[in-house]
Design a protein around this motif. Sequence first.
Motif, PDB file in Angstrom:
ATOM      1  N   ASN A   1      -4.428  -4.905   3.735  1.00 43.84           N
ATOM      2  CA  ASN A   1      -3.195  -4.659   2.673  1.00 43.84           C
ATOM      3  C   ASN A   1      -3.549  -3.765   2.310  1.00 43.84           C
ATOM      4  OD1 ASN A   1      -0.765  -5.826   3.299  1.00 43.84           O
ATOM      5  ND2 ASN A   1      -1.474  -7.960   3.081  1.00 43.84           N
ATOM      6  N   GLY A   2      -3.148  -3.341   1.274  1.00 41.75           N
ATOM      7  CA  GLY A   2      -3.440  -2.253  -0.127  1.00 41.75           C
ATOM      8  C   GLY A   2      -4.431  -2.643  -0.967  1.00 41.75           C
ATOM      9  N   VAL A   3      -4.976  -1.358  -1.562  1.00 42.24           N
ATOM     10  CA  VAL A   3      -5.801  -2.230  -2.490  1.00 42.24           C
ATOM     11  C   VAL A   3      -5.547  -1.782  -4.017  1.00 42.24           C
ATOM     12  CG1 VAL A   3      -7.943  -2.379  -3.371  1.00 42.24           C
ATOM     13  CG2 VAL A   3      -7.904  -1.920  -0.997  1.00 42.24           C
ATOM     14  N   VAL A   4      -4.198  -2.092  -5.235  1.00 40.64           N
ATOM     15  CA  VAL A   4      -3.516  -1.564  -5.424  1.00 40.64           C
ATOM     16  C   VAL A   4      -4.779  -2.540  -7.402  1.00 40.64           C
ATOM     17  CG1 VAL A   4      -1.650  -1.879  -6.990  1.00 40.64           C
ATOM     18  CG2 VAL A   4      -1.469  -1.714  -4.598  1.00 40.64           C
ATOM     19  N   GLY A   5      -4.703  -1.372  -8.134  1.00 44.75           N
ATOM     20  CA  GLY A   5      -5.493  -2.233  -9.801  1.00 44.75           C
ATOM     21  C   GLY A   5      -6.492  -1.660 -10.274  1.00 44.75           C
ATOM     22  N   PRO A   6      -7.227  -2.320 -11.158  1.00 47.28           N
ATOM     23  CA  PRO A   6      -8.759  -1.914 -12.078  1.00 47.28           C
ATOM     24  C   PRO A   6      -9.318  -2.114 -10.269  1.00 47.28           C
ATOM     25  CG  PRO A   6      -7.704  -3.419 -12.995  1.00 47.28           C
ATOM     26  CD  PRO A   6      -6.228  -2.762 -11.883  1.00 47.28           C
ATOM     27  N   HIS A   7     -10.703  -1.548 -10.964  1.00 47.66           N
ATOM     28  CA  HIS A   7     -11.902  -2.176 -10.242  1.00 47.66           C
ATOM     29  C   HIS A   7     -12.516  -2.619 -10.925  1.00 47.66           C
ATOM     30  CE1 HIS A   7     -16.260  -2.083  -9.639  1.00 47.66           C
ATOM     31  NE2 HIS A   7     -15.054  -2.841  -7.589  1.00 47.66           N
ATOM     32  N   PRO A   8     -12.733  -4.148 -11.156  1.00 48.87           N
ATOM     33  CA  PRO A   8     -13.676  -5.185 -12.142  1.00 48.87           C
ATOM     34  C   PRO A   8     -14.852  -4.369 -12.704  1.00 48.87           C
ATOM     35  CG  PRO A   8     -14.137  -5.875  -9.953  1.00 48.87           C
ATOM     36  CD  PRO A   8     -12.705  -4.883  -9.523  1.00 48.87           C
ATOM     37  N   LEU A   9     -15.866  -3.956 -12.619  1.00 48.33           N
ATOM     38  CA  LEU A   9     -16.915  -3.022 -12.748  1.00 48.33           C
ATOM     39  C   LEU A   9     -17.008  -1.689 -13.314  1.00 48.33           C
ATOM     40  CD1 LEU A   9     -20.190  -4.646 -10.604  1.00 48.33           C
ATOM     41  CD2 LEU A   9     -18.699  -5.524 -12.809  1.00 48.33           C
ATOM     42  N   VAL A  10     -15.702  -0.761 -12.392  1.00 46.48           N
ATOM     43  CA  VAL A  10     -16.158   0.478 -13.147  1.00 46.48           C
ATOM     44  C   VAL A  10     -14.004   0.244 -13.656  1.00 46.48           C
ATOM     45  CG1 VAL A  10     -15.589   3.354 -12.889  1.00 46.48           C
ATOM     46  CG2 VAL A  10     -16.910   1.498 -10.995  1.00 46.48           C
ATOM     47  N   VAL A  11     -14.489   0.394 -14.969  1.00 44.73           N
ATOM     48  CA  VAL A  11     -13.130  -0.052 -15.733  1.00 44.73           C
ATOM     49  C   VAL A  11     -12.193   1.009 -15.481  1.00 44.73           C
ATOM     50  CG1 VAL A  11     -14.568  -2.200 -17.486  1.00 44.73           C
ATOM     51  CG2 VAL A  11     -14.281   0.262 -18.031  1.00 44.73           C
ATOM     52  N   ASN A  12     -12.116   2.182 -15.297  1.00 50.13           N
ATOM     53  CA  ASN A  12     -11.419   2.971 -15.767  1.00 50.13           C
ATOM     54  C   ASN A  12     -11.221   3.874 -14.344  1.00 50.13           C
ATOM     55  OD1 ASN A  12     -13.627   4.673 -15.619  1.00 50.13           O
ATOM     56  ND2 ASN A  12     -12.339   5.536 -17.647  1.00 50.13           N
ATOM     57  N   MET A  13     -10.931   2.756 -13.029  1.00 48.19           N
ATOM     58  CA  MET A  13     -10.807   3.147 -12.256  1.00 48.19           C
ATOM     59  C   MET A  13      -9.727   3.297 -11.065  1.00 48.19           C
ATOM     60  SD  MET A  13     -12.716   4.299  -8.354  1.00 48.19           S
ATOM     61  CE  MET A  13     -12.783   5.859  -8.507  1.00 48.19           C
ATOM     62  N   TYR A  14      -8.851   2.867 -11.004  1.00 51.35           N
ATOM     63  CA  TYR A  14      -7.751   2.101 -10.033  1.00 51.35           C
ATOM     64  C   TYR A  14      -7.359   2.499  -9.384  1.00 51.35           C
ATOM     65  CZ  TYR A  14      -6.452   1.006 -14.715  1.00 51.35           C
ATOM     66  OH  TYR A  14      -6.499   0.425 -16.626  1.00 51.35           O
ATOM     67  N   PHE A  15      -7.164   1.849  -8.066  1.00 48.67           N
ATOM     68  CA  PHE A  15      -7.425   1.931  -7.016  1.00 48.67           C
ATOM     69  C   PHE A  15      -4.749   1.965  -6.390  1.00 48.67           C
ATOM     70  CE2 PHE A  15     -11.307   1.912  -5.213  1.00 48.67           C
ATOM     71  CZ  PHE A  15     -11.566   0.958  -6.204  1.00 48.67           C
ATOM     72  N   ALA A  16      -4.993   2.694  -5.733  1.00 46.78           N
ATOM     73  CA  ALA A  16      -3.808   2.644  -4.959  1.00 46.78           C
ATOM     74  C   ALA A  16      -4.079   3.233  -3.298  1.00 46.78           C
ATOM     75  CB  ALA A  16      -3.331   3.558  -5.787  1.00 46.78           C
ATOM     76  N   THR A  17      -4.839   2.473  -2.377  1.00 50.90           N
ATOM     77  CA  THR A  17      -4.931   3.241  -1.473  1.00 50.90           C
ATOM     78  C   THR A  17      -5.049   1.755  -0.779  1.00 50.90           C
ATOM     79  OG1 THR A  17      -6.959   4.265   0.069  1.00 50.90           O
ATOM     80  CG2 THR A  17      -7.573   3.496  -2.345  1.00 50.90           C
ATOM     81  N   GLY A  18      -5.569   2.530   0.885  1.00 50.36           N
ATOM     82  CA  GLY A  18      -5.916   1.195   2.125  1.00 50.36           C
ATOM     83  C   GLY A  18      -4.393   0.322   2.011  1.00 50.36           C
ATOM     84  N   PHE A  19      -3.819   1.084   3.258  1.00 50.03           N
ATOM     85  CA  PHE A  19      -2.441   0.876   3.140  1.00 50.03           C
ATOM     86  C   PHE A  19      -2.188   0.468   4.300  1.00 50.03           C
ATOM     87  CE2 PHE A  19      -0.345  -0.355  -0.856  1.00 50.03           C
ATOM     88  CZ  PHE A  19      -0.685   0.693  -1.811  1.00 50.03           C
ATOM     89  N   SER A  20      -2.987   0.985   4.894  1.00 48.58           N
ATOM     90  CA  SER A  20      -3.432   1.020   6.761  1.00 48.58           C
ATOM     91  C   SER A  20      -1.870   1.234   7.563  1.00 48.58           C
ATOM     92  CB  SER A  20      -3.952  -0.477   6.903  1.00 48.58           C
ATOM     93  OG  SER A  20      -4.817  -1.628   6.640  1.00 48.58           O
ATOM     94  N   GLY A  21      -1.257   2.487   7.125  1.00 50.18           N
ATOM     95  CA  GLY A  21      -0.354   2.557   8.020  1.00 50.18           C
ATOM     96  C   GLY A  21       0.962   2.438   7.683  1.00 50.18           C
ATOM     97  N   HIS A  22       1.119   1.277   6.496  1.00 52.37           N
ATOM     98  CA  HIS A  22       2.355   1.776   6.105  1.00 52.37           C
ATOM     99  C   HIS A  22       2.725   1.868   4.043  1.00 52.37           C
ATOM    100  CE1 HIS A  22       0.938  -3.111   5.700  1.00 52.37           C
ATOM    101  NE2 HIS A  22       1.410  -2.683   4.550  1.00 52.37           N
ATOM    102  N   GLY A  23       1.701   2.424   3.882  1.00 47.07           N
ATOM    103  CA  GLY A  23       1.658   3.537   2.989  1.00 47.07           C
ATOM    104  C   GLY A  23       2.695   3.925   2.452  1.00 47.07           C
ATOM    105  N   LEU A  24       3.786   4.687   3.347  1.00 47.18           N
ATOM    106  CA  LEU A  24       4.604   5.536   2.378  1.00 47.18           C
ATOM    107  C   LEU A  24       5.297   4.771   2.270  1.00 47.18           C
ATOM    108  CD1 LEU A  24       5.678   9.328   2.606  1.00 47.18           C
ATOM    109  CD2 LEU A  24       6.199   8.139   5.514  1.00 47.18           C
ATOM    110  N   GLN A  25       6.009   3.577   2.932  1.00 44.48           N
ATOM    111  CA  GLN A  25       6.995   2.828   2.904  1.00 44.48           C
ATOM    112  C   GLN A  25       7.107   2.108   1.423  1.00 44.48           C
ATOM    113  OE1 GLN A  25       7.828  -0.712   5.923  1.00 44.48           O
ATOM    114  NE2 GLN A  25       6.239   1.098   6.602  1.00 44.48           N
ATOM    115  N   GLN A  26       5.247   1.783   1.334  1.00 42.65           N
ATOM    116  CA  GLN A  26       5.966   1.170  -0.242  1.00 42.65           C
ATOM    117  C   GLN A  26       4.869   2.294  -1.364  1.00 42.65           C
ATOM    118  OE1 GLN A  26       2.416  -1.777   0.605  1.00 42.65           O
ATOM    119  NE2 GLN A  26       4.311  -2.760   1.662  1.00 42.65           N
ATOM    120  N   ALA A  27       5.107   3.085  -1.291  1.00 35.03           N
ATOM    121  CA  ALA A  27       4.592   4.454  -2.173  1.00 35.03           C
ATOM    122  C   ALA A  27       5.696   4.207  -3.428  1.00 35.03           C
ATOM    123  CB  ALA A  27       4.858   5.821  -1.885  1.00 35.03           C
ATOM    124  N   PRO A  28       6.607   4.302  -3.659  1.00 33.97           N
ATOM    125  CA  PRO A  28       7.628   4.238  -4.569  1.00 33.97           C
ATOM    126  C   PRO A  28       7.092   2.274  -5.613  1.00 33.97           C
ATOM    127  CG  PRO A  28       8.827   5.276  -2.978  1.00 33.97           C
ATOM    128  CD  PRO A  28       7.720   4.797  -2.145  1.00 33.97           C
TER     129      PRO A  28
END
Lengths: 483, 251
Positions: A416-443
Amino acid sequence: MIRRVLPHGLGRGLLTRRPGTRRGGFSLDWDGKVSEIKKKIKSILPGTPCDVLPDTSHLPPEHSDVVVVGGGVLGLSVAYWLKQLENRRGGMRVLVVERDHTYSQASTGLSVGGICQQFSLPENIQLSLFSASFLRNINEYLAVTNAPPLDLQFNPSGYLLLASEKDAAAMESNVKVQKQEGAKVCLMSPDQLRNKFPWINTEGVALASYGMENEGWFDPWCLLHGLRQKVGVFFCQGEVTRFVTSSQRMMTTDDEMVTLKSIHEVHVKMDHSLEYQPVECAIVINAAGAWSAQIAALAGIGKGPPGTLQGTKLPVEPRKRYVYVWHCPQGPGLETPLVADTSGAYFRREGLGSNYLGGRSPAEEEEPDPANLEVDHDFFQEKVWPHLALRVPAFETLKVQTAWAGYYDYNTFDQNGVVGPHPLVVNMYFATGFSGHGLQQAPGVGRAVAEMILEGSFQTIDLSPFLFNRFYLGEKTQENNIM
Amino acid sequence: MSLRLVAPMWNGTRGIHRLGGAVVPEGNQKKERKMLQFLNNHFYDVEALRGYLLQREMSKVHLKNRSFTWLEEQHGPYSAGAFFILKQGGAVKFRDKEWIRPDKYGHFSPEFWNFREVPVEAVDASDCEINYEGLDNLLLLKELQSLSLQRCPHVDDWCLSRLYPLADSLQELSLAGCPRVSERGLACLHHLQNLRRLDISDLPAVSNPGLTQILVEEMLPNCQVVGVDWAEGLKLGPEEQPQDTASPVPA
């Protein structure tokens, strides 16, 4: 007519005012004028000639509020929503850095383009529903004056998932959750299946779930193009090679020392050269798809003793998936949905000319090498065709026309996707890892990340089960319906 | 007989509404468009004004398609749905009653409020601005037998995927002239198994009208599909007389 006194030597170009061309750029031979000016300056100034006004038009800007690493559909979606939800028009400068402007290996363009709500997690269903309404109203969201309306080529034919005896109970409970969340899905027995779709062989099928509305497939390039042309975002072609971070040691409430890092500069290297531009930034968004783990490693995520939060890597890796296109003149008709078989093989119609495309996810041990995007045709012969021919007898005679391969940004932890900030690197946000359903969940994901950045928490759809913390805590948010 | 094969030219949508799609400008209109484009690219004010006007058009359509389902408890689903259609400018026919049509001022007779239990048999929503949200109201009419959505500028493929609840009763459907309906939307009509007459003529967004007609006929075997000849898309050469050889020669 106002007469102006023009000083000699610097040319008329510098002082005449042009009608408000700030938006369109300096279209009246600016390059020619600049080179004239440079020549004049060189001839006037003494000493060795040096490049007084170096040409930096290909470099990204030196400062940017947000840098989005990755220009695929997820990165563009986050950039779009950041501009939509910002409080002041023009309040944020967003820079999207994409390594390959031809998108030759990007998962977005190589995707099959399906959208469906048949997931087991309510959050996934919500994301898909929102994406469906986004795509439906795409000309309201992505309206650009003077541009023609976007035609997504959406096929609202739905998804048909088939389940064998052992998966039937899980499918029933999934459909219950889906109906609760508002998806229009119905269950079908093998008899009803044969009635509706006479070309199916229902051997081994105990239950089927059929999505009636808001499901189908569309053209991902059109969505990408629509998001790109919506102005307000800076684009740059380059590769992110380094993050310059500053760290701070803080004490947690449990009296533990923790090092918090924050990225304040991103080095963007240009194509085919050693030249790079340091971009000062406040927030970095990791939307690099299959290569997100490398970007995360650049920021120092995962560099630490294993088992600790510092040592938890981003578990996203590229997985190669094949898509084959074949022609079958006696195949299923116009009403064919995207059929996902009990074995994991799937297919759908493509166009009006009896062409179909499909594929199958290989088992863990058969995973192909993701080093390149070469297609293995034997995989189709041995692992895909038998299942297709069993399910749809008409597919016993088919002719493969073409095939391609693309990457899934596969989350090895729980798909499943990874969304949101990293706990230690405080200003990096993730929006990745959707394993094949990224396109349909992008908006939906784009909006969620934008809300996280601007408001501090998820406002519309709560994606807390998708935060990075779960990798350290070991809590899997498993999605059962992956194709 | 020789047919000179000419690729079918799509002349842009004949959308009535600006939202419906790009309308091919001709002559004077082209110059105006170019001027407008120039102004738009160079002045923020013009761009903002155009954006505002576009938003206003869209909200007008949304207003027309607001939900009337709250009328259902008080007056029953048939009257609520009929009210929606009549407000849009369409016509309704209750079972065993005459057609009710609004006049040119948009007024219609209020007698239908009394028909609580009488189902609506036929709806003529030609040239109405129904869109996806407005279909909520149309789908209240559970026993609809005939539906005409001719030349509706906002009916597109998504809307067609919503028609399946009417599958039990719908026997006649007309989509002639809808600028946004393409063959992909027609694929979802296979739910409507009771359909006996389907009109898909004059759909500019369908890429291959002849082939689409054949595929739709295969999909709905009990339905008479009207609209397109199989030779559509094959143009006769100028020296040929237009002969009526388009339909297969009867044995």
